[in-house]
Design a protein around this motif. Sequence first.
Motif, PDB file in Angstrom:
ATOM      1  N   ILE A 196      -5.418 -13.622  34.786  1.00 18.67           N
ATOM      2  CA  ILE A 196      -4.639 -13.554  36.029  1.00 18.67           C
ATOM      3  C   ILE A 196      -5.492 -12.985  37.161  1.00 18.67           C
ATOM      4  N   LEU A 204      -8.685 -12.974  37.399  1.00 19.61           N
ATOM      5  CA  LEU A 204      -9.736 -13.934  37.747  1.00 19.61           C
ATOM      6  C   LEU A 204      -9.200 -15.020  38.687  1.00 19.61           C
ATOM      7  N   TYR A 205      -7.989 -15.516  38.405  1.00 19.43           N
ATOM      8  CA  TYR A 205      -7.422 -16.605  39.203  1.00 19.43           C
ATOM      9  C   TYR A 205      -6.948 -16.120  40.577  1.00 19.43           C
ATOM     10  N   MET A 206      -6.471 -14.878  40.620  1.00 19.76           N
ATOM     11  CA  MET A 206      -5.902 -14.373  41.873  1.00 19.76           C
ATOM     12  C   MET A 206      -6.950 -13.760  42.799  1.00 19.76           C
ATOM     13  N   PRO A 238     -10.020 -14.325  44.098  1.00 15.25           N
ATOM     14  CA  PRO A 238     -10.606 -14.930  45.309  1.00 15.25           C
ATOM     15  C   PRO A 238      -9.601 -14.975  46.468  1.00 15.25           C
ATOM     16  N   ALA A 239      -8.363 -15.376  46.161  1.00 16.22           N
ATOM     17  CA  ALA A 239      -7.357 -15.505  47.222  1.00 16.22           C
ATOM     18  C   ALA A 239      -7.030 -14.141  47.829  1.00 16.22           C
ATOM     19  N   LEU A 240      -6.729 -13.174  46.960  1.00 18.00           N
ATOM     20  CA  LEU A 240      -6.307 -11.867  47.472  1.00 18.00           C
ATOM     21  C   LEU A 240      -7.453 -11.157  48.192  1.00 18.00           C
ATOM     22  N   ILE A 269      -9.275 -22.485  45.636  1.00 20.09           N
ATOM     23  CA  ILE A 269      -8.821 -21.088  45.524  1.00 20.09           C
ATOM     24  C   ILE A 269      -7.296 -21.032  45.486  1.00 20.09           C
ATOM     25  N   PHE A 315      -5.846 -22.149  41.960  1.00 20.71           N
ATOM     26  CA  PHE A 315      -5.880 -21.100  40.933  1.00 20.71           C
ATOM     27  C   PHE A 315      -4.809 -20.043  41.196  1.00 20.71           C
ATOM     28  N   ALA A 316      -4.698 -19.610  42.452  1.00 17.58           N
ATOM     29  CA  ALA A 316      -3.715 -18.574  42.780  1.00 17.58           C
ATOM     30  C   ALA A 316      -2.304 -19.096  42.523  1.00 17.58           C
ATOM     31  N   ALA A 342      -1.549 -19.085  38.809  1.00 18.48           N
ATOM     32  CA  ALA A 342      -1.282 -17.741  38.280  1.00 18.48           C
ATOM     33  C   ALA A 342       0.103 -17.257  38.715  1.00 18.48           C
ATOM     34  N   MET A 369       2.117 -18.124  35.180  1.00 18.24           N
ATOM     35  CA  MET A 369       1.744 -17.024  34.288  1.00 18.24           C
ATOM     36  C   MET A 369       2.711 -15.856  34.484  1.00 18.24           C
ATOM     37  N   TRP A 420       3.400 -12.032  34.971  1.00 23.11           N
ATOM     38  CA  TRP A 420       2.894 -10.693  35.287  1.00 23.11           C
ATOM     39  C   TRP A 420       3.827 -10.045  36.285  1.00 23.11           C
ATOM     40  N   MET A 451       2.487 -11.016  49.621  1.00 19.12           N
ATOM     41  CA  MET A 451       1.293 -10.704  50.415  1.00 19.12           C
ATOM     42  C   MET A 451       0.710 -11.967  51.047  1.00 19.12           C
ATOM     43  N   LEU A 496      -5.065 -20.389  53.585  1.00 18.20           N
ATOM     44  CA  LEU A 496      -4.588 -20.175  52.210  1.00 18.20           C
ATOM     45  C   LEU A 496      -3.064 -20.103  52.110  1.00 18.20           C
TER      46      LEU A 496
END
Lengths: 292, 288
Positions: A11, A13-15, A17-19, B99, B102-103, B106, B110, B112, B121, B162
Amino acid sequence: MNKMMSNKWIIALYMLPALLLLALIIYIPIVLTGYYGLNDWNGIKAMTFVGLENYKELIGDKAFWSSALHSLLLALFSCLSLILYLAVSLVLASKIKGANTLRKIYLIPMLLSSVAIAQLWLKIYHPSNGLINIFLEKLGVVNTPEWLANTDIVLFAIFLPILWQYAGFYILIYYAALKGVPKEVEEAATIDGATAWQIAYRIKVPLITEVLKVTLVLAMVGSLKYFDLIYVMTGGGPNGASEVMASYMYRIAFKSFDFGYASAVSFFLLLICLVVTWLIRALTASKEQIQY
Amino acid sequence: MQGLPLRSTAGSSPIGAAGRAVLYIVLFIIAVVQLFPIYWLLTFSLKSNQQIFSSHPLSFPLQPKWENYEKVWSAGNIGTYFLNSLWITVVATLLTVVIASFATYAITRMNWKLSKLALGMIMVAMMIPVHSTLIPLYSMFNFAHLIDHPLSIIISYIAFNLPITVLIMLGFYYTIPREIEEAAVMDGSSIHRLVLTIIFPMTGTVVATTGIVNMIYNWNEFIFVNTFISSNELKTLTVGVQNFIGQYTTDWGAIGATLMISILPILIAFIFLSDRIVEGLAAGSIKG
């Protein structure tokens, strides 16, 4: 499966770059803008902390308030123009042949850069060879106006290309929303003898209230942020008559290099945008969701 | 609503035939108004000043002056600006889409605890005006020696595009059936292989939609380039055109040709991809 789908490392790793990008390019700069606004700084020499001095200056700054008024007027014009866009969309969504092609044609100006639009409209407004004045001369008008040099009309002249540019965008949104209204609703009303006006005003418009709210926020906040078009067309002139908040901030920051004061202005702009968004949402919050 | 008799309303339409004719005329006039300035731009981009000021303003030139285009293409840096716009647009768009993919995966697929917060955010970032970040970005890039470097505008484009990209992707990702993932996991696939070889290939349409929207935004962006880039070799079309036109204030043909060159790629993209563009612009706004 569940274990894999809640693997923290993956998670992250995937998040990441964006954050990371959002933090670095948007969130940290906002905090810094707030901080710079409390300082006297020209961007090169060391900062001196001055507390709320810049904001005190802002309150008494006539040029700033005049730019804020212009931003507000443009926002008001933009909101009023939504009525026009909605009217066109209502027509377009009422079993018009070729509606799909028409709304695409309407959208074309929206795809051009504001710089290109500004340059094109500079020519359209040209005092002697522009489209508008040639047309007025043909009609027999003798003293054709200098659209962008006249402090009384420059703001209206700026608004016309904005109206032109965004028409297709809002019509697109309204059209999609109106097409989402079930056909049965309209048919039932027609059978009951409702007029086209009643169907539009009493049935269709209330059913797309949520979308209307979204566009209201978009139009308000969008106009508070206008920059490119005005920067290119008039640079805020003549004599500040078309200056808006963003162009005023830009001038102070990158022409006068008063980074501290400009940061205070841009922090204020941020606050206004957030407050306006919140205010519209709060004022128009519906107590009950409309069901159909 | 199956029980309702589906009556044809053609005979009992609340608007009469004459009324409908008027509506068609109004809609047609609006279409003309929307297209007319661009047509006018095309005509004067193909005329000499003399033709522009003496002939009818709306006439199409009988002997189009293609030299205007040759002149501006060879005289200035328009070719350089064009190539800069092209590669920066493509690189920024590709990175944004990857990018964001992937975000979005997740966030939507996924499990979490902080996923809601992360999504919040991303969405709040959409409300932040570019201008409120400009001065700190300028000093940060200055500190990192990225002023007058293409990286400064590329990462700014990615960050600001983004949120809208994730927003458009979200809806699509939520609809992917769980079974697909379960089947892949049963077959012993790692999550990376699942995402890269099964999920991403499924998202073609939404990638195309977000890609084209990103391209339009990046191609037209002005304020970042105007602020962070100073050398001519690195400018993109929007800023380059603006400076270039400054030298040609009286040569309408040259100005028209320059503007046409700058908007042509968008117009061509529109002819082939109008459905995707419409979809992207609508999806990005309604859910906001």
